[in-house]
Write a protein that holds these residues in place. Sequence first.
Motif, PDB file in Angstrom:
ATOM      1  N   VAL A  69       0.839  -1.206   0.000  1.00 54.04           N
ATOM      2  CA  VAL A  69       0.000   0.000   0.000  1.00 54.04           C
ATOM      3  C   VAL A  69       0.869   1.250   0.000  1.00 54.04           C
ATOM      4  N   LEU A  70       1.865   1.270   0.867  1.00 54.34           N
ATOM      5  CA  LEU A  70       2.747   2.435   0.937  1.00 54.34           C
ATOM      6  C   LEU A  70       3.464   2.667  -0.382  1.00 54.34           C
ATOM      7  N   ALA A  71       3.969   1.596  -0.993  1.00 49.53           N
ATOM      8  CA  ALA A  71       4.685   1.731  -2.267  1.00 49.53           C
ATOM      9  C   ALA A  71       3.771   2.276  -3.358  1.00 49.53           C
ATOM     10  N   ALA A  72       2.528   1.785  -3.416  1.00 53.29           N
ATOM     11  CA  ALA A  72       1.584   2.251  -4.438  1.00 53.29           C
ATOM     12  C   ALA A  72       1.243   3.720  -4.233  1.00 53.29           C
ATOM     13  N   LEU A  73       1.019   4.120  -2.982  1.00 51.79           N
ATOM     14  CA  LEU A  73       0.681   5.518  -2.706  1.00 51.79           C
ATOM     15  C   LEU A  73       1.869   6.442  -2.970  1.00 51.79           C
ATOM     16  N   LEU A  74       3.075   5.978  -2.655  1.00 54.98           N
ATOM     17  CA  LEU A  74       4.255   6.793  -2.941  1.00 54.98           C
ATOM     18  C   LEU A  74       4.448   6.964  -4.444  1.00 54.98           C
ATOM     19  N   ALA A  75       4.275   5.882  -5.180  1.00 51.60           N
ATOM     20  CA  ALA A  75       4.410   5.983  -6.638  1.00 51.60           C
ATOM     21  C   ALA A  75       3.357   6.912  -7.217  1.00 51.60           C
ATOM     22  N   GLU A  76       2.157   6.873  -6.676  1.00 48.15           N
ATOM     23  CA  GLU A  76       1.085   7.757  -7.138  1.00 48.15           C
ATOM     24  C   GLU A  76       1.468   9.218  -6.938  1.00 48.15           C
ATOM     25  N   SER A  77       2.242   9.493  -5.879  1.00 48.04           N
ATOM     26  CA  SER A  77       2.625  10.875  -5.582  1.00 48.04           C
ATOM     27  C   SER A  77       3.872  11.321  -6.335  1.00 48.04           C
ATOM     28  N   GLY A  78       4.468  10.409  -7.147  1.00 47.38           N
ATOM     29  CA  GLY A  78       5.624  10.778  -7.937  1.00 47.38           C
ATOM     30  C   GLY A  78       6.948  10.277  -7.391  1.00 47.38           C
ATOM     31  N   PHE A  79       6.910   9.529  -6.292  1.00 48.64           N
ATOM     32  CA  PHE A  79       8.118   8.952  -5.699  1.00 48.64           C
ATOM     33  C   PHE A  79       8.686   7.908  -6.665  1.00 48.64           C
ATOM     34  N   SER A  80      10.005   7.850  -6.810  1.00 44.99           N
ATOM     35  CA  SER A  80      10.601   6.966  -7.812  1.00 44.99           C
ATOM     36  C   SER A  80      11.160   5.686  -7.194  1.00 44.99           C
ATOM     37  N   GLY A  81      11.199   4.667  -7.998  1.00 41.99           N
ATOM     38  CA  GLY A  81      11.816   3.402  -7.635  1.00 41.99           C
ATOM     39  C   GLY A  81      12.510   2.851  -8.858  1.00 41.99           C
ATOM     40  N   SER A  82      13.419   1.931  -8.663  1.00 45.34           N
ATOM     41  CA  SER A  82      14.170   1.398  -9.795  1.00 45.34           C
ATOM     42  C   SER A  82      13.237   0.743 -10.807  1.00 45.34           C
ATOM     43  N   PRO A  83      13.311   1.146 -12.077  1.00 49.20           N
ATOM     44  CA  PRO A  83      12.485   0.519 -13.117  1.00 49.20           C
ATOM     45  C   PRO A  83      13.096  -0.771 -13.657  1.00 49.20           C
ATOM     46  N   GLU A  84      14.217  -1.193 -13.043  1.00 54.57           N
ATOM     47  CA  GLU A  84      14.889  -2.424 -13.473  1.00 54.57           C
ATOM     48  C   GLU A  84      15.132  -3.332 -12.271  1.00 54.57           C
ATOM     49  N   VAL A  85      14.203  -3.337 -11.346  1.00 54.31           N
ATOM     50  CA  VAL A  85      14.438  -3.989 -10.062  1.00 54.31           C
ATOM     51  C   VAL A  85      14.538  -5.506 -10.165  1.00 54.31           C
ATOM     52  N   PHE A  86      13.962  -6.101 -11.213  1.00 52.04           N
ATOM     53  CA  PHE A  86      14.025  -7.557 -11.332  1.00 52.04           C
ATOM     54  C   PHE A  86      15.219  -8.044 -12.147  1.00 52.04           C
ATOM     55  N   GLU A  87      15.714  -7.257 -13.080  1.00 53.11           N
ATOM     56  CA  GLU A  87      16.830  -7.717 -13.907  1.00 53.11           C
ATOM     57  C   GLU A  87      18.192  -7.230 -13.427  1.00 53.11           C
ATOM     58  N   ALA A  88      18.214  -6.196 -12.603  1.00 54.61           N
ATOM     59  CA  ALA A  88      19.491  -5.650 -12.159  1.00 54.61           C
ATOM     60  C   ALA A  88      20.240  -6.652 -11.276  1.00 54.61           C
ATOM     61  N   PRO A  89      21.561  -6.759 -11.430  1.00 52.68           N
ATOM     62  CA  PRO A  89      22.334  -7.724 -10.636  1.00 52.68           C
ATOM     63  C   PRO A  89      22.171  -7.539  -9.136  1.00 52.68           C
ATOM     64  N   ARG A  90      21.951  -6.303  -8.697  1.00 53.16           N
ATOM     65  CA  ARG A  90      21.770  -6.038  -7.269  1.00 53.16           C
ATOM     66  C   ARG A  90      20.306  -5.753  -6.941  1.00 53.16           C
ATOM     67  N   GLY A  91      19.406  -6.244  -7.798  1.00 58.57           N
ATOM     68  CA  GLY A  91      17.981  -6.072  -7.571  1.00 58.57           C
ATOM     69  C   GLY A  91      17.367  -7.244  -6.822  1.00 58.57           C
ATOM     70  N   PHE A  92      16.057  -7.354  -6.900  1.00 57.17           N
ATOM     71  CA  PHE A  92      15.301  -8.324  -6.106  1.00 57.17           C
ATOM     72  C   PHE A  92      15.777  -9.753  -6.329  1.00 57.17           C
ATOM     73  N   LEU A  93      15.821 -10.196  -7.589  1.00 57.96           N
ATOM     74  CA  LEU A  93      16.166 -11.582  -7.869  1.00 57.96           C
ATOM     75  C   LEU A  93      17.624 -11.876  -7.519  1.00 57.96           C
ATOM     76  N   GLY A  94      18.513 -10.995  -7.939  1.00 59.28           N
ATOM     77  CA  GLY A  94      19.934 -11.232  -7.751  1.00 59.28           C
ATOM     78  C   GLY A  94      20.356 -11.270  -6.293  1.00 59.28           C
ATOM     79  N   VAL A  95      19.719 -10.449  -5.479  1.00 58.84           N
ATOM     80  CA  VAL A  95      20.098 -10.368  -4.068  1.00 58.84           C
ATOM     81  C   VAL A  95      19.458 -11.476  -3.241  1.00 58.84           C
ATOM     82  N   LEU A  96      18.216 -11.831  -3.545  1.00 58.79           N
ATOM     83  CA  LEU A  96      17.454 -12.718  -2.672  1.00 58.79           C
ATOM     84  C   LEU A  96      17.528 -14.195  -3.033  1.00 58.79           C
ATOM     85  N   ALA A  97      18.135 -14.533  -4.156  1.00 62.50           N
ATOM     86  CA  ALA A  97      18.211 -15.945  -4.530  1.00 62.50           C
ATOM     87  C   ALA A  97      19.503 -16.220  -5.277  1.00 62.50           C
TER      88      ALA A  97
END
Length: 451
Positions: A213-241
Amino acid sequence: MSSGLTRQLVRHITDVAAHPLLPAVKREAQRTLLNALGVAVAGTRYGAFRSVVAVARIHGGRPASPVAAQPERFDAYFAALLTGLAAHLDDFDDTHLASVIHPGAATLGASLALGAWRGTTGSKFLTAFALGCEVQLRVGMAISPSHYDQGWHITGTCGVIGAVVSGGLILGLDFESIASALGIAASQTLGHREGFGTHTKAFHPGKAAANGVLAALLAESGFSGSPEVFEAPRGFLGVLAPRQRSELLTDGFGDRWELLSNTYKPYPCGIVNHPGIDAAIALHRRIEDVATIREVIYECHPLVPELMGLLQPTDGLAARFSAAHGVAAGLADGRVSLAQYENTRVRSSDLDRLRSLVRFEPTPMLGRDEAGIQIRLADGRWLREHVDHARGSLAHPLTDGELEAKVRDLIEPMMPGAAQSVISAVGGLERAHSLERLVAAIVPSGGGVGR
C-alpha cells in the motif's frame, strides 16, 4: 523505451488488466478471495491481532479503510497490515504448493484497504486481486527453491510484490508509476523462517500488504523506484536468490496462470503435513482404542520434519508447526480442525503421549502431497495407510461446496449469520458497481465505502 524484464512484466500486467478475466481465472480468483476473507475474519479473535489494533488506534492516520469483523476503520496502511496478519494467523490460508506461497493474505490486505477507501468496481477489484496473486506467484517461482532454502519466508518477501500490483491497479497508476511502485515495493521485502511458530510469521504477509500500500501511494505521488528492479544484478532476484529462473516472470503471461495451481487447506497447519493427517484420520476409523497404539512411523517428504519437526508443542501456535501433533490429533480425534489447535487440546495427556510415539522417516521420492503412516498396536499388529494425494491438493482439490463449508465454519463463530452474505458478495463481485456489498458483509456494522 527499454525492454528490460521489469518493463516487460509491467506491460503484461497492464495488458491483462485491460481485459476481462478468463472464466477459469475468475473462478479461482473468487475461490482465493473467499478463502482469504474467511480466514481473515477468524484470525481477528487472537491477541496478536488485538495488539496491532491497539497500536493502530494510537499511531494510525485518518480512518478510511475497513477490516474484516471490525466495526471501526483504520488508515489504509494499518488496515492492510491488520487484514494480512489476520488472514495468516491460523495458518489456514491458501497455498501454492510449488512455491509454498500463501498469496491471498497480502493481496487481500492491500486490495481491500485501497479498494474500499478509494472506490472501485467489483470487476476491477477482482482483476487487481487476481493479478496481484499471479505476479506474486511468478516471482516466487522465479526464485524457488534457493530463496526459501536460504531461510526466507517467501510469503512475506513475495507478498509485497503481489500487494503493490493489486494496489497499483486499483489506484489506476500508469505504466511508469507501476514500474516505480514495483521498485519501491521490492526494497521492502521481509520475512525469515526463524519467525515460524511465533506471531511474526503472520506479521510477514501483514507487513507485506502494508508495504505494498505504501509503495503504491508513494508511486502515485511521484516517488521513484528502480524501473529495473528484477533484472538488475543487485535487484530483487539477484540479491534474494543464488539461483533464479527470471523467464518465469513473463513467459506465457496472460495465457498460463500460476493462480490456477492455488490450493485451499482443509487443516489449519503447514500444508506439507496434510497427507499425514489424512492418513491418520483414515487409521482412526480402524482403531478401537487409540490407547493401544505403541509406535507411529510417519513416511513423508523431507520438508515435513524440516518445517514441522517440533515434537512437543506447548500451545496452539507452536502446534501448527508440529507434524507429530497433526498426526496425533488425527489418530485420536478422527478430525483436525481449529479445535485440535486450542491450547487445552494441545496440552492434553493423550495427545502428548501419541506425539511422543511419532518417528519420521523422510523419503525424498515421496511427493509433497503424499505420505504413509504405520502404527503398531499393543497386540503386535501393524496397521498402514498411504495417501497418494492429500485432500485439498491439486490432484484432490476442495470442491466449491467444501470451500464454502470451510468459510462458514470460520466466519459463523465470529459473525453469526454473516457467512452466506460473504459468499454471495464474492459470487456477485464481478457485477458489482462498488465494494459496498462486500464490505457490508464482512463488517459488523455494515459500514460504507467512501473516502
